[in-house]
Design an enzyme around this catalytic site. Structure first.
Site, PDB file in Angstrom:
ATOM      1  N   ASP A   2      18.051  -9.102  12.418  1.00 31.54           N
ATOM      2  CA  ASP A   2      19.218  -8.712  11.753  1.00 31.54           C
ATOM      3  C   ASP A   2      19.904  -9.921  11.393  1.00 31.54           C
ATOM      4  O   ASP A   2      20.274 -10.723  12.277  1.00 31.54           O
ATOM      5  CB  ASP A   2      20.123  -7.619  12.317  1.00 31.54           C
ATOM      6  CG  ASP A   2      21.137  -7.179  11.570  1.00 31.54           C
ATOM      7  OD1 ASP A   2      22.108  -7.697  10.970  1.00 31.54           O
ATOM      8  OD2 ASP A   2      20.997  -5.837  11.155  1.00 31.54           O
ATOM      9  N   GLU A  61      21.078  -2.100  -0.438  1.00 30.77           N
ATOM     10  CA  GLU A  61      20.483  -1.395  -1.689  1.00 30.77           C
ATOM     11  C   GLU A  61      20.958  -2.232  -2.953  1.00 30.77           C
ATOM     12  O   GLU A  61      21.539  -1.964  -3.689  1.00 30.77           O
ATOM     13  CB  GLU A  61      20.482   0.043  -1.987  1.00 30.77           C
ATOM     14  CG  GLU A  61      19.632   0.847  -1.155  1.00 30.77           C
ATOM     15  CD  GLU A  61      18.037   0.577  -1.458  1.00 30.77           C
ATOM     16  OE1 GLU A  61      17.847   1.182  -2.552  1.00 30.77           O
ATOM     17  OE2 GLU A  61      17.422  -0.056  -0.881  1.00 30.77           O
ATOM     18  N   LYS A  66      17.430  -8.215  -1.928  1.00 29.51           N
ATOM     19  CA  LYS A  66      15.873  -8.015  -1.551  1.00 29.51           C
ATOM     20  C   LYS A  66      15.275  -9.010  -2.128  1.00 29.51           C
ATOM     21  O   LYS A  66      14.299  -9.373  -1.506  1.00 29.51           O
ATOM     22  CB  LYS A  66      15.694  -6.524  -1.938  1.00 29.51           C
ATOM     23  CG  LYS A  66      16.293  -5.398  -1.536  1.00 29.51           C
ATOM     24  CD  LYS A  66      15.687  -3.821  -1.688  1.00 29.51           C
ATOM     25  CE  LYS A  66      16.440  -2.924  -0.989  1.00 29.51           C
ATOM     26  NZ  LYS A  66      16.258  -2.817   0.538  1.00 29.51           N
ATOM     27  N   SER A  88      15.003   3.126  -1.481  1.00 27.94           N
ATOM     28  CA  SER A  88      15.229   4.510  -1.953  1.00 27.94           C
ATOM     29  C   SER A  88      15.232   4.512  -3.545  1.00 27.94           C
ATOM     30  O   SER A  88      15.454   5.762  -3.831  1.00 27.94           O
ATOM     31  CB  SER A  88      16.619   5.363  -1.322  1.00 27.94           C
ATOM     32  OG  SER A  88      17.608   4.692  -1.626  1.00 27.94           O
ATOM     33  N   HIS A 109       9.723   4.341   2.688  1.00 31.94           N
ATOM     34  CA  HIS A 109      10.982   4.907   2.661  1.00 31.94           C
ATOM     35  C   HIS A 109      11.283   5.906   3.690  1.00 31.94           C
ATOM     36  O   HIS A 109      10.787   7.249   3.942  1.00 31.94           O
ATOM     37  CB  HIS A 109      11.392   5.447   1.517  1.00 31.94           C
ATOM     38  CG  HIS A 109      12.882   5.940   1.535  1.00 31.94           C
ATOM     39  ND1 HIS A 109      13.092   7.393   0.814  1.00 31.94           N
ATOM     40  CD2 HIS A 109      13.972   5.627   1.992  1.00 31.94           C
ATOM     41  CE1 HIS A 109      14.606   7.418   0.988  1.00 31.94           C
ATOM     42  NE2 HIS A 109      14.976   6.572   1.743  1.00 31.94           N
ATOM     43  N   ASN A 112      16.124   9.897   7.072  1.00 32.82           N
ATOM     44  CA  ASN A 112      17.112   9.961   8.180  1.00 32.82           C
ATOM     45  C   ASN A 112      17.465  11.251   8.739  1.00 32.82           C
ATOM     46  O   ASN A 112      17.683  12.152   7.735  1.00 32.82           O
ATOM     47  CB  ASN A 112      18.397   9.239   7.805  1.00 32.82           C
ATOM     48  CG  ASN A 112      18.251   7.582   7.701  1.00 32.82           C
ATOM     49  OD1 ASN A 112      17.841   7.131   8.660  1.00 32.82           O
ATOM     50  ND2 ASN A 112      18.697   7.081   6.927  1.00 32.82           N
TER      51      ASN A 112
END
Length: 159
Positions: A2, A61, A66, A88, A109, A112
């Site tokens: 991270d 996102e 990305k 997503s 994906h 959760n």
């Protein structure tokens, strides 16, 4: 990995807590928790992912973020490494195009809350190879989860 060492530490702590609770509730044996923990390693730089067989990103996102990460991973990781995204909604084909290995890029994906939900959405890009796809299905099976494959790489996928 991270970008925030504090977030990484919190994440590892959360995993440790879930493992402890799982053993206490009889969901699995202590030996399973010990083996899982032994196989888990926090890394503090992307370079430490160099030898990974599979890297799954779960960052913001935003395509630009990305894109930057996948370019870095593409240059760092072995050619055989699969690069997966937990997006997503962003096109897998578009993410894959930022690499020199579009055949090794796939969407995975996780729903959760991940430890509870059995469903994992699998999204192939236009150039995702059958070998990459089958490898991911095998992984999902080993995780005792249920794959659902999006027919097409379009916004929203299946879910």
């Amino acid at each position: 990995y991270d970008v925030s060492p504090e977030a990484l530490e919190r994440g590892m702590g959360a995993i440790s807590d879930r493992m402890r609770k799982g053993v206490e509730k009889g969901k699995f044996q202590q030996s399973f928790a010990d083996t899982t923990w032994k196989n888990l390693r926090a890394v503090h730089s992307l370079e430490e992912l160099r030898d990974a067989d599979l890297v799954i990103e779960a960052i913001i996102e935003r395509f630009e973020a990305k894109e930057e990460l996948f370019r870095k991973l593409d240059s760092l990781c072995r050619r055989e490494s699969i690069l997966a995204t937990n997006t997503s909604s962003i096109s897998i084909t578009k993410i894959a195009a930022t690499t020199a290995r579009p055949d090794k890029v796939i969407g995975i994906h996780f729903m959760n809350p991940v430890p509870v939900m059995k469903l994992i959405e699998v999204i192939r890009g236009l150039q995702t190879s059958e070998e990459t796809y089958q490898t991911i299905l095998s992984l999902i099976s080993a995780l005792q989860k249920t794959p659902v494959t999006a027919r097409f790489d379009y916004p929203g996928f299946v879910v």
